[in-house]
Design an enzyme around this catalytic site. Structure first.
Site, PDB file in Angstrom:
ATOM      1  N   ASP A   7       0.836  -1.218   0.000  1.00  9.22           N
ATOM      2  CA  ASP A   7       0.000   0.000   0.000  1.00  9.22           C
ATOM      3  C   ASP A   7       0.867   1.262   0.000  1.00  9.22           C
ATOM      4  O   ASP A   7       1.982   1.268   0.537  1.00  9.22           O
ATOM      5  CB  ASP A   7      -0.908   0.010   1.231  1.00  9.22           C
ATOM      6  CG  ASP A   7      -2.135   0.884   1.035  1.00  9.22           C
ATOM      7  OD1 ASP A   7      -3.240   0.317   0.852  1.00  9.22           O
ATOM      8  OD2 ASP A   7      -2.012   2.128   1.064  1.00  9.22           O
ATOM      9  N   ASP A  33       3.842   1.865  -4.439  1.00  6.76           N
ATOM     10  CA  ASP A  33       3.057   2.778  -5.278  1.00  6.76           C
ATOM     11  C   ASP A  33       2.797   2.057  -6.588  1.00  6.76           C
ATOM     12  O   ASP A  33       3.723   1.855  -7.384  1.00  6.76           O
ATOM     13  CB  ASP A  33       3.820   4.081  -5.510  1.00  6.76           C
ATOM     14  CG  ASP A  33       2.991   5.081  -6.319  1.00  6.76           C
ATOM     15  OD1 ASP A  33       1.962   4.675  -6.905  1.00  6.76           O
ATOM     16  OD2 ASP A  33       3.386   6.256  -6.361  1.00  6.76           O
ATOM     17  N   VAL A  34       1.555   1.663  -6.809  1.00  8.92           N
ATOM     18  CA  VAL A  34       1.257   0.829  -7.987  1.00  8.92           C
ATOM     19  C   VAL A  34       1.478   1.559  -9.303  1.00  8.92           C
ATOM     20  O   VAL A  34       1.521   0.932 -10.364  1.00  8.92           O
ATOM     21  CB  VAL A  34      -0.182   0.241  -7.945  1.00  8.92           C
ATOM     22  CG1 VAL A  34      -0.373  -0.664  -6.740  1.00  8.92           C
ATOM     23  CG2 VAL A  34      -1.238   1.343  -7.997  1.00  8.92           C
ATOM     24  N   TYR A  52     -13.802   7.303 -13.793  1.00  6.94           N
ATOM     25  CA  TYR A  52     -13.777   6.120 -12.924  1.00  6.94           C
ATOM     26  C   TYR A  52     -14.429   4.933 -13.633  1.00  6.94           C
ATOM     27  O   TYR A  52     -13.868   3.832 -13.664  1.00  6.94           O
ATOM     28  CB  TYR A  52     -14.512   6.444 -11.614  1.00  6.94           C
ATOM     29  CG  TYR A  52     -14.539   5.321 -10.605  1.00  6.94           C
ATOM     30  CD1 TYR A  52     -13.408   4.990  -9.863  1.00  6.94           C
ATOM     31  CD2 TYR A  52     -15.709   4.590 -10.379  1.00  6.94           C
ATOM     32  CE1 TYR A  52     -13.438   3.966  -8.931  1.00  6.94           C
ATOM     33  CE2 TYR A  52     -15.750   3.568  -9.450  1.00  6.94           C
ATOM     34  CZ  TYR A  52     -14.615   3.262  -8.720  1.00  6.94           C
ATOM     35  OH  TYR A  52     -14.654   2.238  -7.796  1.00  6.94           O
ATOM     36  N   THR A  72     -16.451   2.237   3.219  1.00 11.22           N
ATOM     37  CA  THR A  72     -15.016   2.484   3.434  1.00 11.22           C
ATOM     38  C   THR A  72     -14.789   4.000   3.456  1.00 11.22           C
ATOM     39  O   THR A  72     -15.708   4.778   3.187  1.00 11.22           O
ATOM     40  CB  THR A  72     -14.167   1.882   2.289  1.00 11.22           C
ATOM     41  OG1 THR A  72     -14.418   2.640   1.094  1.00 11.22           O
ATOM     42  CG2 THR A  72     -14.493   0.424   2.031  1.00 11.22           C
TER      43      THR A  72
HETATM   44  N1  LIG Z   1     -15.959   1.536  -1.564  1.00 13.61           N
HETATM   45  C1  LIG Z   1     -16.767   1.409  -2.607  1.00 13.61           C
HETATM   46  O1  LIG Z   1     -17.931   1.836  -2.566  1.00 13.61           O
HETATM   47  C2  LIG Z   1     -16.295   0.728  -3.871  1.00 13.61           C
HETATM   48  C3  LIG Z   1     -17.254   0.374  -4.815  1.00 13.61           C
HETATM   49  C4  LIG Z   1     -16.857  -0.270  -5.979  1.00 13.61           C
HETATM   50  C5  LIG Z   1     -15.522  -0.552  -6.188  1.00 13.61           C
HETATM   51  N2  LIG Z   1     -14.609  -0.186  -5.246  1.00 13.61           N
HETATM   52  C6  LIG Z   1     -13.211  -0.498  -5.523  1.00 13.61           C
HETATM   53  O2  LIG Z   1     -12.672  -1.271  -4.465  1.00 13.61           O
HETATM   54  C7  LIG Z   1     -11.282  -0.985  -4.322  1.00 13.61           C
HETATM   55  C8  LIG Z   1     -11.002  -0.576  -2.894  1.00 13.61           C
HETATM   56  O3  LIG Z   1     -11.829   0.519  -2.582  1.00 13.61           O
HETATM   57  P1  LIG Z   1     -11.938   1.096  -1.102  1.00 13.61           P
HETATM   58  O4  LIG Z   1     -13.284   1.686  -0.979  1.00 13.61           O
HETATM   59  O5  LIG Z   1     -11.464   0.111  -0.125  1.00 13.61           O
HETATM   60  O6  LIG Z   1     -10.900   2.312  -1.231  1.00 13.61           O
HETATM   61  P2  LIG Z   1     -10.079   3.077  -0.114  1.00 13.61           P
HETATM   62  O7  LIG Z   1      -9.861   4.429  -0.723  1.00 13.61           O
HETATM   63  O8  LIG Z   1     -10.732   2.951   1.215  1.00 13.61           O
HETATM   64  O9  LIG Z   1      -8.702   2.277  -0.078  1.00 13.61           O
HETATM   65  C9  LIG Z   1      -7.866   2.275  -1.203  1.00 13.61           C
HETATM   66  C10 LIG Z   1      -6.491   1.807  -0.771  1.00 13.61           C
HETATM   67  O10 LIG Z   1      -5.647   1.906  -1.918  1.00 13.61           O
HETATM   68  C11 LIG Z   1      -4.430   2.529  -1.520  1.00 13.61           C
HETATM   69  N3  LIG Z   1      -3.834   3.222  -2.674  1.00 13.61           N
HETATM   70  C12 LIG Z   1      -4.278   4.329  -3.310  1.00 13.61           C
HETATM   71  N4  LIG Z   1      -3.425   4.684  -4.279  1.00 13.61           N
HETATM   72  C13 LIG Z   1      -2.415   3.774  -4.266  1.00 13.61           C
HETATM   73  C14 LIG Z   1      -1.226   3.604  -5.024  1.00 13.61           C
HETATM   74  N5  LIG Z   1      -0.894   4.480  -5.977  1.00 13.61           N
HETATM   75  N6  LIG Z   1      -0.427   2.559  -4.747  1.00 13.61           N
HETATM   76  C15 LIG Z   1      -0.746   1.683  -3.755  1.00 13.61           C
HETATM   77  N7  LIG Z   1      -1.854   1.791  -2.994  1.00 13.61           N
HETATM   78  C16 LIG Z   1      -2.669   2.832  -3.247  1.00 13.61           C
HETATM   79  C17 LIG Z   1      -4.834   3.507  -0.424  1.00 13.61           C
HETATM   80  O11 LIG Z   1      -3.727   3.880   0.366  1.00 13.61           O
HETATM   81  C18 LIG Z   1      -5.873   2.685   0.323  1.00 13.61           C
HETATM   82  O12 LIG Z   1      -5.280   1.859   1.321  1.00 13.61           O
HETATM   83  C19 LIG Z   1     -10.967   0.099  -5.346  1.00 13.61           C
HETATM   84  O13 LIG Z   1     -10.468  -0.502  -6.513  1.00 13.61           O
HETATM   85  C20 LIG Z   1     -12.318   0.726  -5.619  1.00 13.61           C
HETATM   86  O14 LIG Z   1     -12.391   1.326  -6.884  1.00 13.61           O
HETATM   87  C21 LIG Z   1     -14.965   0.441  -4.084  1.00 13.61           C
END
Ligand SMILES: NC(=O)c1ccc[n+]([C@@H]2O[C@H](COP(=O)([O-])OP(=O)(O)OC[C@H]3O[C@@H](n4cnc5c(N)ncnc54)[C@H](O)[C@@H]3O)[C@@H](O)[C@H]2O)c1
Length: 254
Positions: free
Chosen positions: A38, A64-65, A157, A192
């Site tokens: 992360d 960092d992805v 997105y 989240t």
């Molecule tokens: N929460 C929702 O409602 C929802 C709905 C549909 C899809 N998603 C998808 O689920 C996944 C997780 O979402 P979430 O709600 O847990 O998000 P979040 O924002 O709570 O967590 C995202 C995580 O990714 C990490 N991150 C961000 N940029 C990064 C990078 N460049 N390199 C490495 N790590 C990085 C952040 O530090 C964080 O720990 C995402 O792909 C999101 O698009 C979420």
């Protein structure tokens, strides 16, 4: 602890928070060794430490992805720490401001593609040779219900998430003969930090997004997505590849 993933090794990007964190917890609960990767490296390390403290096998660190070198480093670290790699979860995503293509700053477009899409490319590129060496494995790309339906103001997105669904299908064909299954996991609105960033508080997110937009009348819980990821990672989904597991409370059924 259960044993659906006993003896398997996984790496989860964006694993420190939210859905990624729940996936890490569910994988360890099922016996996998997990590398938490992360941007918040300290939180990744802390989560790994707490998983180890509760009897699991885990490690974690900064990644960092967007950077191919950074992803290569954590993939190698994970494989070294646990003697190989069987499961890749490309889960990290960035927040993109509400805007149309006309009004979105070009930098935000580039950032969305770099994290959401190129990040998955980096993980697969560096991880697949390890899965091949292990004789196969499972790749999960976290997409979204927004990869299937569009929403005004979220075109960027939606574009990245739709592309991930298509990327999984292509990779499924490319790597079937390697014994590697590739699927997407598509959450609907899930409780989240992402929801708090968008709606201010979780109560508002539940009202304006969970109740209003999801026929089941609520947001999903990260643990529900963790269970979906266990299904995709384990032999429970042994005949599933190139598919999208939609866990969206009915959002896209309307
Ligand atoms: N929460 C929702 O409602 C929802 C709905 C549909 C899809 N998603 C998808 O689920 C996944 C997780 O979402 P979430 O709600 O847990 O998000 P979040 O924002 O709570 O967590 C995202 C995580 O990714 C990490 N991150 C961000 N940029 C990064 C990078 N460049 N390199 C490495 N790590 C990085 C952040 O530090 C964080 O720990 C995402 O792909 C999101 O698009 C979420």
């Amino acid at each position: 602890m259960a044993d659906k993933l006993e003896g398997r090794v996984a790496i989860v990007t964006g694993g420190a928070r939210g859905i990624g964190r729940a996936i890490c917890e569910a994988f360890v609960e099922e016996g996998a060794a997990v590398y938490v990767a992360d941007l918040h490296g300290g939180e990744a390390e802390a989560l790994a430490a707490s998983l180890v403290e509760s009897g699991g096998r885990a490690a974690g660190g900064y990644c960092d992805v967007r950077s191919t070198d950074s992803v290569r480093d954590v993939v190698e670290q994970a494989a070294r720490a646990f003697g190989g790699l069987d499961i890749l979860v490309a889960n990290a995503a960035t927040l993109t401001p509400k805007a149309t293509i006309e009004t979105l700053e070009e930098e935000a477009w580039t950032q969305a593609l770099a994290v959401n899409l190129t990040g998955a490319f980096h993980l697969c590129k560096h991880g697949i040779p390890h899965l091949k060496r292990a004789g196969g494995g499972s790749i999960i790309l976290t997409a979204s219900q927004m990869g299937r339906v569009a929403r005004a103001g979220s075109t960027t997105y939606c574009t990245t998430k739709g592309a991930l669904i298509q990327m999984a299908k292509g990779m499924a064909l490319d790597h079937a003969e390697d014994g590697i299954r590739v699927n997407t996991l598509s959450p609907g609105g899930t409780a989240t930090d992402r929801m708090i960033s968008q709606f201010g508080t979780m109560d508002e997110a539940e009202k304006q997004w969970g109740l209003a937009m999801h026929p089941l009348g609520r947001l999903g819980q990260p643990a529900e997505m963790g269970r979906g990821a266990v299904f995709l990672a384990s032999d429970d989904s042994s005949f599933m590849t190139g598919a999208d597991l939609l866990l969206d409370g009915g959002y896209s059924a309307r």
